[in-house]
Structures are given as structure tokens and as C-alpha cells.
Design a protein around this motif. Structure first.
Motif, PDB file in Angstrom:
ATOM      1  N   VAL A 169       0.840  -1.199   0.000  1.00 57.09           N
ATOM      2  CA  VAL A 169       0.000   0.000   0.000  1.00 57.09           C
ATOM      3  C   VAL A 169       0.878   1.253   0.000  1.00 57.09           C
ATOM      4  N   ILE A 170       1.921   1.254   0.825  1.00 57.53           N
ATOM      5  CA  ILE A 170       2.840   2.399   0.863  1.00 57.53           C
ATOM      6  C   ILE A 170       3.547   2.555  -0.473  1.00 57.53           C
ATOM      7  N   PHE A 171       4.046   1.439  -1.019  1.00 58.38           N
ATOM      8  CA  PHE A 171       4.718   1.495  -2.317  1.00 58.38           C
ATOM      9  C   PHE A 171       3.776   1.965  -3.415  1.00 58.38           C
ATOM     10  N   LEU A 172       2.528   1.533  -3.365  1.00 55.98           N
ATOM     11  CA  LEU A 172       1.560   1.928  -4.386  1.00 55.98           C
ATOM     12  C   LEU A 172       1.313   3.434  -4.345  1.00 55.98           C
ATOM     13  N   CYS A 173       1.183   3.988  -3.153  1.00 58.25           N
ATOM     14  CA  CYS A 173       1.024   5.452  -3.025  1.00 58.25           C
ATOM     15  C   CYS A 173       2.253   6.176  -3.562  1.00 58.25           C
ATOM     16  N   CYS A 174       3.429   5.673  -3.218  1.00 55.31           N
ATOM     17  CA  CYS A 174       4.670   6.277  -3.724  1.00 55.31           C
ATOM     18  C   CYS A 174       4.787   6.111  -5.237  1.00 55.31           C
ATOM     19  N   ALA A 175       4.322   4.983  -5.771  1.00 56.40           N
ATOM     20  CA  ALA A 175       4.407   4.730  -7.214  1.00 56.40           C
ATOM     21  C   ALA A 175       3.509   5.680  -7.994  1.00 56.40           C
ATOM     22  N   VAL A 176       2.309   5.923  -7.483  1.00 53.51           N
ATOM     23  CA  VAL A 176       1.412   6.872  -8.155  1.00 53.51           C
ATOM     24  C   VAL A 176       2.046   8.260  -8.162  1.00 53.51           C
ATOM     25  N   LEU A 177       2.601   8.667  -7.028  1.00 54.20           N
ATOM     26  CA  LEU A 177       3.298   9.951  -6.944  1.00 54.20           C
ATOM     27  C   LEU A 177       4.490   9.979  -7.888  1.00 54.20           C
TER      28      LEU A 177
END
Length: 145
Positions: free
Chosen positions: A100-108
Motif C-alpha cells: 500500500v505504501i509502495f503503491l502510493c509512492c508509485a502513483v506519486l
């Protein structure tokens, strides 16, 4: 410049925290035979994602010209991990909280890479395609060694 460094610092901190957690969970073999098994190297996949995020964050902090490429590389690696896990091609070793953290960072990271938000140099079509291919290669390497 201040926003860029704050965002970069947050990405670096996330990479260091998750990287230390993933490194502490690595099981090192007792005998030398264990170093030649695919299970040993497969557990470094989540750590490789953290290294990609760390490098992207450092590049962003120092305003390196390849920042957008490394941001896209990190994002495509995370998205391919999620996609391959959803379709059943792999079983991801990344815990749900980290995903979930990586996904938020990936979108950013994708938004930063393709919008050129901090004027670090537009990512070319060839570089975007290259980061997509390399992101998938990293993901498949650690799952199909």
C-alpha cells in the motif's frame, strides 16, 4: 525547490525504513549450499524495490537529470509486482502494508516523472519504455530466478 527536497526526503525515509524491515526479515542460509537456491535470492525482491525508491529519492533530492527515469522505474516495478500478483503469475513477498505504501509512492512517482513537476528534464518515450521493461525485468528476476 523546497517542495522537491521535502518530497525527496520523505521518499528516502520510507525507503530506509522499509528497507531495514525487509533486510531484517532475510533468512541467511547456514551452509554454503543455501546460497545457490532460488528461494534465497527471491527474498531480496522487496529490498530491491526499496533500493529503487532510495535511488529515485536521492536523485530527486540532488536534482539529477535521470530522476524521472528512476521514478518511472520504481513505479513500474511496484505496479508490475501488484499486477503479476493479481493475475496469479507470482506470489509477492511484499507485505500488504508495504504494498500500500509502495503503491502510493508509485502513483506519486509516475505523476512526478511524466509531468516533469520539478523541471528535472522530460522523460522521453524511449526512457519511459526502457523503465517499463526494466521494472518488469526486476520483478520477474526475483520471482523466476
Amino acid at each position: 525547490m523546497k517542495k522537491r527536497k521535502i518530497i525527496a526526503s520523505v521518499l528516502i525515509i520510507i525507503a530506509l525504513i522499509l528497507g531495514s524491515i525487509f533486510f531484517s526479515e532475510i533468512m541467511f542460509p547456514v551452509g554454503w549450499e543455501g546460497y545457490f537456491k532460488t528461494e534465497y535470492y527471491g527474498q531480496f525482491g522487496p529490498l530491491a524495490i526499496c533500493v529503487e525508491l532510495l535511488i529515485a529519492g536521492i536523485y530527486m533530492f540532488i536534482a539529477h537529470p535521470k530522476t524521472n527515469f528512476t521514478m518511472a522505474l520504481f513505479a513500474f516495478t511496484v505496479l508490475s509486482d501488484l499486477f503479476f500478483n493479481i493475475i496469479g503469475l507470482i506470489t509477492t513477498l511484499v507485505p500488504v502494508y508495504a504494498l500500500v505504501i509502495f503503491l502510493c509512492c508509485a502513483v506519486l512517482a509516475l505523476w512526478l516523472a511524466f509531468s516533469n513537476a520539478f523541471s528535472l528534464g522530460r522523460i522521453s518515450l524511449a526512457a519511459a519504455f526502457g523503465s517499463f521493461i526494466l521494472g518488469n525485468a526486476v520483478e520477474l528476476f526475483f520471482n523466476y530466478l
